[in-house]
Design a protein around this motif. Structure first.
Motif, PDB file in Angstrom:
ATOM      1  N   GLU A 108       0.828  -1.206   0.000  1.00  0.00           N
ATOM      2  CA  GLU A 108       0.000   0.000   0.000  1.00  0.00           C
ATOM      3  C   GLU A 108       0.866   1.261   0.000  1.00  0.00           C
ATOM      4  N   PHE A 109       1.939   1.235   0.774  1.00  0.00           N
ATOM      5  CA  PHE A 109       2.846   2.382   0.833  1.00  0.00           C
ATOM      6  C   PHE A 109       3.599   2.544  -0.485  1.00  0.00           C
ATOM      7  N   LEU A 110       4.106   1.461  -1.025  1.00  0.00           N
ATOM      8  CA  LEU A 110       4.932   1.518  -2.233  1.00  0.00           C
ATOM      9  C   LEU A 110       4.143   1.946  -3.462  1.00  0.00           C
ATOM     10  N   LEU A 111       2.853   1.690  -3.474  1.00  0.00           N
ATOM     11  CA  LEU A 111       2.027   2.084  -4.614  1.00  0.00           C
ATOM     12  C   LEU A 111       1.988   3.609  -4.800  1.00  0.00           C
ATOM     13  N   ARG A 112       2.395   4.346  -3.802  1.00  0.00           N
ATOM     14  CA  ARG A 112       2.496   5.807  -3.955  1.00  0.00           C
ATOM     15  C   ARG A 112       3.610   6.175  -4.921  1.00  0.00           C
ATOM     16  N   TYR A 113       4.593   5.282  -5.055  1.00  0.00           N
ATOM     17  CA  TYR A 113       5.788   5.598  -5.830  1.00  0.00           C
ATOM     18  C   TYR A 113       5.928   4.760  -7.106  1.00  0.00           C
ATOM     19  N   ASN A 114       5.186   3.661  -7.182  1.00  0.00           N
ATOM     20  CA  ASN A 114       5.284   2.783  -8.346  1.00  0.00           C
ATOM     21  C   ASN A 114       3.959   2.027  -8.482  1.00  0.00           C
ATOM     22  N   ILE A 115       3.428   1.968  -9.685  1.00  0.00           N
ATOM     23  CA  ILE A 115       2.106   1.346  -9.875  1.00  0.00           C
ATOM     24  C   ILE A 115       2.188  -0.169 -10.038  1.00  0.00           C
ATOM     25  N   ASN A 116       3.405  -0.719 -10.150  1.00  0.00           N
ATOM     26  CA  ASN A 116       3.553  -2.152 -10.390  1.00  0.00           C
ATOM     27  C   ASN A 116       4.272  -2.797  -9.201  1.00  0.00           C
ATOM     28  N   VAL A 117       3.523  -3.086  -8.147  1.00  0.00           N
ATOM     29  CA  VAL A 117       4.073  -3.610  -6.899  1.00  0.00           C
ATOM     30  C   VAL A 117       3.474  -4.993  -6.630  1.00  0.00           C
ATOM     31  N   HIS A 118       4.321  -5.938  -6.220  1.00  0.00           N
ATOM     32  CA  HIS A 118       3.903  -7.323  -5.991  1.00  0.00           C
ATOM     33  C   HIS A 118       4.361  -7.799  -4.616  1.00  0.00           C
ATOM     34  N   ILE A 119       3.559  -8.676  -4.020  1.00  0.00           N
ATOM     35  CA  ILE A 119       3.924  -9.322  -2.760  1.00  0.00           C
ATOM     36  C   ILE A 119       4.420 -10.723  -3.062  1.00  0.00           C
ATOM     37  N   SER A 120       5.576 -11.068  -2.516  1.00  0.00           N
ATOM     38  CA  SER A 120       6.131 -12.405  -2.704  1.00  0.00           C
ATOM     39  C   SER A 120       6.745 -12.884  -1.402  1.00  0.00           C
ATOM     40  N   LEU A 121       6.419 -14.118  -1.017  1.00  0.00           N
ATOM     41  CA  LEU A 121       6.944 -14.686   0.221  1.00  0.00           C
ATOM     42  C   LEU A 121       7.955 -15.797  -0.076  1.00  0.00           C
ATOM     43  N   ASP A 122       8.658 -16.219   0.956  1.00  0.00           N
ATOM     44  CA  ASP A 122       9.722 -17.208   0.799  1.00  0.00           C
ATOM     45  C   ASP A 122       9.160 -18.614   0.582  1.00  0.00           C
ATOM     46  N   PHE A 123       9.946 -19.431  -0.131  1.00  0.00           N
ATOM     47  CA  PHE A 123       9.663 -20.860  -0.271  1.00  0.00           C
ATOM     48  C   PHE A 123      10.670 -21.611   0.600  1.00  0.00           C
ATOM     49  N   PHE A 124      10.152 -22.407   1.559  1.00  0.00           N
ATOM     50  CA  PHE A 124      11.021 -23.012   2.564  1.00  0.00           C
ATOM     51  C   PHE A 124      11.273 -24.504   2.385  1.00  0.00           C
ATOM     52  N   LEU A 125      10.422 -25.194   1.642  1.00  0.00           N
ATOM     53  CA  LEU A 125      10.422 -26.651   1.697  1.00  0.00           C
ATOM     54  C   LEU A 125      11.764 -27.271   1.326  1.00  0.00           C
ATOM     55  N   ASP A 126      12.534 -26.613   0.481  1.00  0.00           N
ATOM     56  CA  ASP A 126      13.841 -27.160   0.126  1.00  0.00           C
ATOM     57  C   ASP A 126      14.827 -27.112   1.289  1.00  0.00           C
ATOM     58  N   ASP A 127      14.533 -26.294   2.307  1.00  0.00           N
ATOM     59  CA  ASP A 127      15.396 -26.190   3.490  1.00  0.00           C
ATOM     60  C   ASP A 127      14.988 -27.152   4.604  1.00  0.00           C
ATOM     61  N   ILE A 128      13.796 -27.708   4.502  1.00  0.00           N
ATOM     62  CA  ILE A 128      13.247 -28.510   5.602  1.00  0.00           C
ATOM     63  C   ILE A 128      13.550 -29.989   5.393  1.00  0.00           C
ATOM     64  N   THR A 129      14.254 -30.578   6.354  1.00  0.00           N
ATOM     65  CA  THR A 129      14.607 -32.002   6.283  1.00  0.00           C
ATOM     66  C   THR A 129      13.783 -32.858   7.243  1.00  0.00           C
ATOM     67  N   HIS A 130      13.175 -32.248   8.255  1.00  0.00           N
ATOM     68  CA  HIS A 130      12.400 -32.987   9.248  1.00  0.00           C
ATOM     69  C   HIS A 130      11.088 -32.252   9.536  1.00  0.00           C
ATOM     70  N   LYS A 131      10.055 -33.029   9.844  1.00  0.00           N
ATOM     71  CA  LYS A 131       8.774 -32.449  10.225  1.00  0.00           C
ATOM     72  C   LYS A 131       8.295 -33.070  11.539  1.00  0.00           C
ATOM     73  N   LYS A 132       7.579 -32.269  12.299  1.00  0.00           N
ATOM     74  CA  LYS A 132       7.112 -32.710  13.616  1.00  0.00           C
ATOM     75  C   LYS A 132       5.925 -33.652  13.463  1.00  0.00           C
TER      76      LYS A 132
ATOM     77  N   HIS B  84      22.334 -24.427  11.264  1.00  0.00           N
ATOM     78  CA  HIS B  84      22.853 -25.111  10.081  1.00  0.00           C
ATOM     79  C   HIS B  84      21.658 -25.529   9.227  1.00  0.00           C
ATOM     80  N   LYS B  85      21.769 -25.370   7.952  1.00  0.00           N
ATOM     81  CA  LYS B  85      20.681 -25.701   7.030  1.00  0.00           C
ATOM     82  C   LYS B  85      20.247 -27.154   7.177  1.00  0.00           C
ATOM     83  N   ASP B  86      21.193 -28.043   7.440  1.00  0.00           N
ATOM     84  CA  ASP B  86      20.883 -29.475   7.488  1.00  0.00           C
ATOM     85  C   ASP B  86      20.286 -29.929   8.809  1.00  0.00           C
ATOM     86  N   THR B  87      20.354 -29.089   9.850  1.00  0.00           N
ATOM     87  CA  THR B  87      19.923 -29.550  11.172  1.00  0.00           C
ATOM     88  C   THR B  87      18.832 -28.700  11.822  1.00  0.00           C
TER      89      THR B  87
END
Length: 350
Positions: free
Chosen positions: A132-156, A231-234
């Protein structure tokens, strides 16, 4: 968009392109879409240049003036630009100049950021408030979040708790100060909890003489706690062995930046399968509400109350909460959703 017909460059967060901001964002997308790219150079002509906020803004503004047909995507995923002029905005410009990472001295580094935002053909951020703030300065603004699954080796998979509730915090060292915000709560609950902290051993600053030892900084924590090197692996294995993750935010320190963080950390924990208790920030509240959960705290009393409630809750209650979290991830943060958002960023350049 036929990427094979375009010459694409990327300016990474880390020189080896292996930092979380690289592998969880553009490099993940480029790998999935088989996009050929090279590390960006001012001396070469590109069709598309994807810049992160660590780039030399002055040089890339000159580049855009010299090659106006080159499409510039500028990624700024923290809330630094929402801050007013203060000590930290001044220091940031000075340190970047003295370290050679910026060729122009900006006493207020926000000026450089706003110039780049205006010059870019697309801007990438991480929260609706930022957009919302950035649209004051540029009309082409996108929201993008991180992809984590390649970092995850264990699940609870096990939600049985022992005599002491095992809390876990994971993050970069410059944010560990947030743990001290709930130090009084940790002291009150000291006999009922233990805290596991996953981070780096040194809190690094632009000039090494200001570096701090993480263990020394956290020595005032008033409960049993254990430090684990990240550590990425642990890291995901350690998290999966805990009972609940916590994300406290100290709104009194670096308030705007801290309270306007995106939901990435919460989503990372959920993808590992662990329940999460957070501070009541706009992003965390929005995601929790959409998931039908209320594991956020507005006061220190909330933190004490909700930790105790969780400790006493049944396995069925904990499992139900994680089912709701998984449903949220499937709907709003699946691999397909993330890639589709990236597609929209690049398609907007045509």
């Amino acid at each position: 968009m036929p990427f094979s017909n375009y010459k694409i460059a990327y300016w990474p967060y880390s020189p080896d392109c292996k930092g979380p901001g690289d592998r969880r964002r553009f490099i993940f997308y480029a790998s999935e879409k088989k996009i050929n790219y090279e590390i960006a150079s001012y001396q070469k002509i590109y069709d598309i240049v994807y810049l992160t906020v660590g780039c030399n803004i002055f040089e890339w503004l000159k580049y855009k003036n010299k090659y106006p047909k080159a499409k510039i995507v500028f990624e700024i995923v923290d809330s630094y630009f929402l801050e007013g002029l203060n000590f930290f905005t001044a220091v940031r410009g000075i340190t970047k100049f003295l370290s050679g990472r910026e060729t122009q001295l900006y006493l207020d580094y926000r000026r450089a950021i706003f110039k780049m935002i205006k010059a870019a053909d697309a801007v990438v951020c991480s929260t609706p408030i930022q957009k919302e703030f950035l649209l004051r300065y540029n009309i082409n603004v996108h929201i993008s979040l991180d992809f984590f699954l390649d970092d995850i080796t264990h699940k609870k998979t096990n939600f049985v708790t022992g005599d002491k509730l095992k809390l876990v915090w994971e993050g970069q060292t410059y944010t560990v100060h947030n743990l001290l915000y709930i130090n009084d709560v940790l002291k009150k609950l000291a006999g009922k909890i233990e805290l596991h902290i996953i981070t780096d051993p040194v809190i690094k600053f632009p000039f090494k003489i200001f570096n701090k030892n993480t263990a020394s900084f956290l020595s005032s924590i008033k409960c049993d706690y254990y430090l684990h090197n990240w550590h990425k692996d642990t890291f995901s294995q350690i998290i999966s062995e805990m009972d609940m993750a916590i994300i406290p935010l100290n709104r009194n320190q670096y308030g705007t930046i801290t309270m306007n963080k995106p939901e990435n950390k919460l989503l990372l924990f959920w993808q590992i399968g662990i329940p999460v208790l957070t501070s009541d920030s706009p992003a965390y509240r929005r995601v929790m509400d959409l998931a039908g959960l209320s594991f956020y705290c507005n006061t220190k009393d909330d933190w004490e109350k909700k930790i105790l409630e969780f400790k006493k809750s049944s396995i069925e209650t904990k499992t139900t909460g994680m089912i709701k979290a998984a449903e949220y991830l499937d709907k709003y943060h699946s691999k397909e959703v993330i890639i589709d958002n990236w597609d929209k960023i690049f398609l907007s350049l045509t």
